[in-house]
Design an enzyme around this catalytic site. Structure first.
Site, PDB file in Angstrom:
ATOM      1  N   ASP A  28     -27.491  16.825  48.372  1.00  0.00           N
ATOM      2  CA  ASP A  28     -28.221  16.577  47.136  1.00  0.00           C
ATOM      3  C   ASP A  28     -27.482  17.333  46.016  1.00  0.00           C
ATOM      4  O   ASP A  28     -26.522  18.076  46.261  1.00  0.00           O
ATOM      5  CB  ASP A  28     -29.694  16.996  47.265  1.00  0.00           C
ATOM      6  CG  ASP A  28     -30.579  16.246  46.260  1.00  0.00           C
ATOM      7  OD1 ASP A  28     -30.045  15.760  45.243  1.00  0.00           O
ATOM      8  OD2 ASP A  28     -31.804  16.158  46.482  1.00  0.00           O
TER       9      ASP A  28
HETATM   10  C1  NOJ Z   1     -31.761  15.233  42.887  1.00  0.00           C
HETATM   11  C2  NOJ Z   1     -32.743  14.472  43.715  1.00  0.00           C
HETATM   12  O1  NOJ Z   1     -33.359  15.332  44.657  1.00  0.00           O
HETATM   13  C3  NOJ Z   1     -32.162  13.280  44.460  1.00  0.00           C
HETATM   14  O2  NOJ Z   1     -33.208  12.539  45.010  1.00  0.00           O
HETATM   15  C4  NOJ Z   1     -31.309  12.456  43.560  1.00  0.00           C
HETATM   16  O3  NOJ Z   1     -30.800  11.344  44.252  1.00  0.00           O
HETATM   17  C5  NOJ Z   1     -30.204  13.329  43.002  1.00  0.00           C
HETATM   18  N1  NOJ Z   1     -30.800  14.399  42.206  1.00  0.00           N
HETATM   19  C6  NOJ Z   1     -29.216  12.564  42.148  1.00  0.00           C
HETATM   20  O4  NOJ Z   1     -29.811  12.115  40.998  1.00  0.00           O
END
Ligand code: NOJ
Length: 747
Positions: free
Chosen positions: A296
C-alpha cells in the site's frame, strides 16, 4: 447474461474447503522466454526500477488530495524516470494524453519496457455506481460484475491497465470508515462480491484493451482494526483469519485476480507488509498464488513508524523478503535494493522473482505486445460516460436501496402529494458519489431534488454537523405546507472512507434536532439516509414511519431514489451490515458467537449476555430489507437427512399477499448444534433473489451439501462434522424459525 450461476451462489462454505487459489496464470512459454531475455539484459538498478510505482505527478481530479504525489514529483521528473528505466508505472494519473506521453518516454528507455498505469477505480470511473457497500446491499453479485465491467471499459479507455480494487476486507466494526469500500460484514457475501468484481474488471482476457487487472486488497484483516480506528493494530487468531478474513481473498484469486495489495496494519505483532507467513507461506505456499504483491501507499516505509524496521534500508529489506514485490510511492526499493543485493542481504534470485512477476503482469495486460494497448487516441472521449453505463448506474442504484421500515404503507408516495424535501442531502452537487472517487464528479450526478422533479419544496434545514441559522424554522414551515416531509439526512461522504473512523456511529445532533422539529408538525415523515456505514439511528429517526437507506448511490442517485419513493420500482436491497440499536454495541455483527449465557429475546434476564439497557441484537439486522406489499414465509422444509456424499433440498414457500410484484432476497443460514470449535449463532451460506408475483407464491429451493457446513477446525484447516444443524430460510439474520438438518457420518 447471468454469469454467476445459482450453483455459485449456493457454494457457501465450500470456499473453506482448501481449494487452492491460482491468481494470474503463468505466461505462455514464448512470453516466458521474452521475460527471461529481458531479465538477462537488465541492470540491478533497472530491476529495482521495475519494482517502483509512484503516484502520478499529474493527478486525475481528486487524486492529488487522495494520493499526494510527494515532494519532488513533477511531470519532468517522472518523464525522466520513465526514460531511464527507474519507474515501473504510475497510479491515479490524469487521462490518456498524459499516460501516452509517459509511455512514449518509457519505450525510448534502454530496454523499452513499457510502464503500467494503475488507478483506484473502486466503483466507476466517470460514471459512478453505488459505493461498494451500497452495491452489496443488492445481494446481486452479478450486478457488481456488470458495474465493474463498465468501470473497466471507461477507465481502460483513459489508459488505465490495473485497478486497486476490489477491496475485499470484511468489516464488522461500523466505526471503521473504510467499510464503505467493501461488501460488509458477511463472509459469503464478501466472497461472492469479490469474485464478481474481479471477473468484471478483468473481463474475458486481461489482454483485451478494455480489461483491467484487479488487485484484491488489503491483505489481510485490515477491517479488524482495534477499536475501529483506521490503520490500527489487528490481533486476531489464525482461525479467525482463515474463517472470516481470508475467504474473500481466496475467492478473488479463484476468480483470477492478478494482484494483491498488502495491508497497512500489523497482524498480531508483525506488520502485514513485512509478514512472511502471510505473503509467502500462505499466499504462495498454500494458495499457489502466481500474481504480484504490491505494497500500500508508503506502507514499507511505515515499518519504521510501526517500530519494526530500523530505517529505510531495513524497511525495504523486510518488506521485500517477506514477499512484497512492488513498492508503492516510498521509492525505497529503487533507493535500497541495489545496495542490499550487492551486500548479499537480499538474494538476486528474490529480485529476479519479483521482476519476473512485474513483467508477467505487463505481458498479461498486453503491454509487452503493445505498450499503447489502452492509449488509442479518441477512445477515452468515446467510451467515458456511455448512456448504457448511465442506465446501469440507475439500475444498480435502485437495487442498492434498502427500505428499513414502512409503517402504514406510507411508501410509495401517492401521486399528487405535496412533498417538503428537507435536509442537508436534499439538493446540491455534494455527497452523491461517495468518498473514494478519483475521477468522478458530483456535478455530473443527479441529486434527490432533481430526481423528485417539479412541485417539491426544498430546504436544507441544517448543515451536516452544524446547525443552520433559521434552518429549522424554514423546514418546519415547509413541512406544514406539505402532505409529507422527506428528510434527506445522515453522514456526508467525508465522514466515511480512509482515515474517517468515528467514535459514535450516529447522525449528528443538529440533524436530529431538525428531525424532532419536523416530527412535531405531525406530518408523515420519510427518512432517506445517506451513509457509508451502519448507523445507530436513535428514537427521533426511528419515529419516522418510513426509513430508506440510500448510502451514496453514484451518478444516478436522485433518479434512483425517486424511482423508489414514487413507486416506479420496488425496493429489493438488504442490509449487508447490521444496524445496531446503540453505538456502544459496535463491533456488532450478526454472526457472533452464542456465549455460555445467551440472552433470549424478550424481557431482560439477569446474568445473561446483554447490556444493562440494550439487548445483544441489531435494530435492523443483517439481511433485513422490505419491499412493497406483504411477504410471508411458510415453514422451512428439509427434505430428509444429508448423506455424507449427498445433497439435500431445503425449501420454503414465500407468499406475496400484496398488490405489487416483489423480489424477495431469501436467505439460508446454518448453525451446528455442537461442534469442536464454537460456531456463530448463524452463518449465511446462500441466498437468492426470488421473484414473487402479486397475490401469488413462489418456492425458494436451496440445495445443501456437506461442504456448505465446513468451518475452520482445531488444526486451522477446514473440517466438516456430522451431526445436527439448525437451518433457517429467513428474510434476515435475526428472523425466522429453525428446522433441523442432520449430516450423517461417512459410510
Ligand atoms: C491507500 C489505500 O489504502 C489504498 O486502498 C489505495 O489503493 C492506495 N492508497 C492508492 O491510492
Amino acid at each position: 447474461m447471468n454469469r454467476l450461476s445459482r450453483r455459485a451462489l449456493l457454494a457457501g462454505g465450500a470456499a473453506l474447503a482448501a481449494r487452492p487459489a491460482f491468481g494470474l496464470a503463468l505466461p505462455p512459454a514464448t512470453t516466458g522466454a521474452r521475460i527471461e531475455a529481458l531479465l538477462g539484459r537488465m541492470t540491478i538498478a533497472e530491476k529495482a526500477g521495475q519494482l517502483t510505482l509512484m503516484a502520478s505527478a499529474i493527478g486525475g481530479r481528486a487524486a492529488t488530495a487522495l494520493n499526494p504525489p510527494g515532494t519532488g514529483a513533477s511531470a519532468e521528473v517522472q518523464l525522466a524516470a520513465a526514460r531511464s528505466g527507474q519507474l515501473t508505472g504510475i497510479f491515479n494519473g490524469e487521462g490518456s494524453a498524459w499516460h501516452r506521453r509517459l509511455q512514449q518516454a518509457a519505450v525510448k528507455s534502454r530496454l523499452g519496457i513499457p510502464l503500467i498505469f494503475a488507478g483506484d477505480i473502486i466503483h466507476g470511473f466517470r460514471t459512478i455506481f453505488p459505493v461498494p457497500l451500497g452495491e452489496a446491499a443488492s445481494f446481486d453479485p452479478d450486478l457488481a460484475r456488470r458495474t465493474a465491467r463498465a468501470a473497466a471499459v471507461e477507465a481502460s479507455a483513459a489508459g488505465i491497465d490495473w485497478t486497486f480494487a476490489p477491496m475485499v476486507d470484511i468489516a464488522r466494526d461500523a466505526r471503521w470508515g473504510r467499510g464503505v469500500e467493501g461488501s460488509g460484514e458477511d463472509v459469503t457475501l464478501g466472497r461472492l462480491f469479490a469474485a464478481a468484481r474481479v471477473s468484471g474488471f478483468q473481463g474475458r482476457s486481461l489482454a483485451d484493451p478494455d480489461a483491467m487487472a484487479a488487485c484484491a486488497k488489503h491483505f489481510a484483516a485490515y477491517g479488524a482494526a482495534d477499536a475501529g480506528l483506521d490503520y490500527n493494530s489487528v490481533d486476531v487468531s489464525e482461525r479467525t483469519l482463515r474463517q472470516v478474513y481470508f475467504p474473500p481473498f481466496q475467492a478473488a484469486f479463484d476468480a483470477g485476480a492478478a494482484t494483491v495489495m498488502a495491508a497497512f496494519n500489523e497482524l498480531s505483532g508483525i506488520p502485514a507488509t513485512a509478514n512472511h507467513w502471510l505473503l509467502t507461506d500462505v499466499l504462495r505456499g498454500e494458495w499457489s498464488f502466481k500474481g504480484l504483491v504490491v505494497s500500500d501507499y508508503t506502507a514499507d516505509e511505515e515499518l519504521i513508524a510501526h517500530g519494526f524496521a530500523r530505517d529505510g534500508r531495513d524497511a525495504a529489506r523486510l518488506a521485500f523478503l517477506a514477499g512484497v514485490d512492488m513498492c508503492m510511492q516510498s521509492g525505497l526499493y529503487r533507493d535500497h535494493l541495489p545496495a542490499l543485493v550487492a551486500a548479499g542481504a537480499v538474494p538476486m534470485a528474490r529480485l529476479n522473482e519479483a521482476v519476473r512477476r512485474v513483467l508477467a503482469l505487463k505481458a498479461a495486460v498486453g503491454l509487452l505486445d503493445d505498450p499503447f494497448r489502452r492509449l488509442t487516441p479518441g477512445r477515452e472521449k468515446r467510451m467515458v460516460g456511455l448512456p448504457a453505463h448511465r442506465a446501469l448506474a440507475r439500475e444498480a442504484a435502485q437495487r442498492s436501496i434498502v427500505l428499513l421500515k414502512n409503517d402504514g404503507g406510507l411508501l410509495p408516495l401517492a401521486p399528487g402529494r405535496r412533498i417538503a424535501l428537507i435536509g442537508p442531502f436534499a439538493s446540491g452537487p455534494h455527497d452523491l458519489i461517495g468518498p473514494w472517487n478519483v475521477y468522478g464528479d458530483d456535478r455530473e450526478a443527479v441529486d434527490l431534488a432533481t430526481g423528485l422533479g417539479a412541485g417539491v419544496t426544498v430546504t436544507p434545514g441544517s448543515g451536516v454537523e452544524t446547525a443552520l441559522p433559521g434552518g429549522i424554522a424554514a423546514a418546519v414551515a415547509a413541512a406544514r405546507l406539505a402532505d409529507v416531509a422527506v428528510l434527506a439526512i445522515g453522514e456526508s461522504q467525508v465522514m466515511s472512507g480512509e482515515a474517517q473512523s468515528r467514535t459514535e456511529v450516529t447522525i449528528p445532533t443538529p440533524q436530529i434536532d431538525l428531525v424532532r422539529a419536523v416530527a412535531a408538525t405531525g406530518k408523515p415523515m420519510v427518512v432517506v439516509l445517506s451513509t457509508g456505514r451502519a448507523l445507530a439511528l436513535g428514537d427521533a429517526v426511528l419515529s419516522a414511519p418510513a426509513i430508506v437507506v440510500g448510502w451514496f448511490l453514484g451518478s444516478e442517485s436522485g433518479n434512483a431514489m425517486a424511482d423508489v419513493l414514487l413507486g416506479r420500482v420496488a425496493p429489493s436491497g438488504r442490509l449487508p451490515v447490521s444496524f445496531p440499536i446503540e453505538s456502544g454495541q459496535v463491533p456488532y455483527h450478526y454472526d457472533h458467537k452464542p456465549t455460555g449465557r445467551p440472552a433470549a429475546p424478550g424481557p431482560a434476564v439477569p446474568y445473561k449476555a446483554r447490556y444493562r439497557t440494550t439487548p445483544n441484537a441489531a435494530r435492523f439486522a443483517f439481511g433485513h430489507g422490505l419491499t412493497w406489499g406483504d411477504i410471508a414465509y411458510g415453514p422451512i422444509v428439509v427434505d430428509g437427512g444429508l448423506a455424507w456424499d449427498g445433497k439435500v433440498e431445503v425449501t420454503a414457500v414465500i407468499s406475496n399477499r400484496g398488490r405489487r410484484a416483489a423480489t424477495e432476497v431469501v436467505q439460508l443460514y446454518v448453525r451446528p448444534r455442537s461442534a469442536t470449535i464454537t460456531q456463530p449463532v448463524r452463518r449465511l451460506v446462500a441466498f437468492q433473489r426470488l421473484d414473487v408475483p402479486a397475490g401469488r407464491t413462489a418456492k425458494a429451493v436451496f440445495v445443501l451439501r456437506r461442504q456448505d457446513l465446513a468451518f475452520i477446525g482445531i488444526d486451522n484447516r477446514p473440517v466438516i462434522e456430522p451431526g445436527a444443524y439448525d437451518v433457517w430460510i429467513a428474510p434476515s439474520a435475526e428472523a425466522g424459525a429453525a428446522a433441523t438438518l442432520v449430516l450423517a457420518a461417512p459410510a
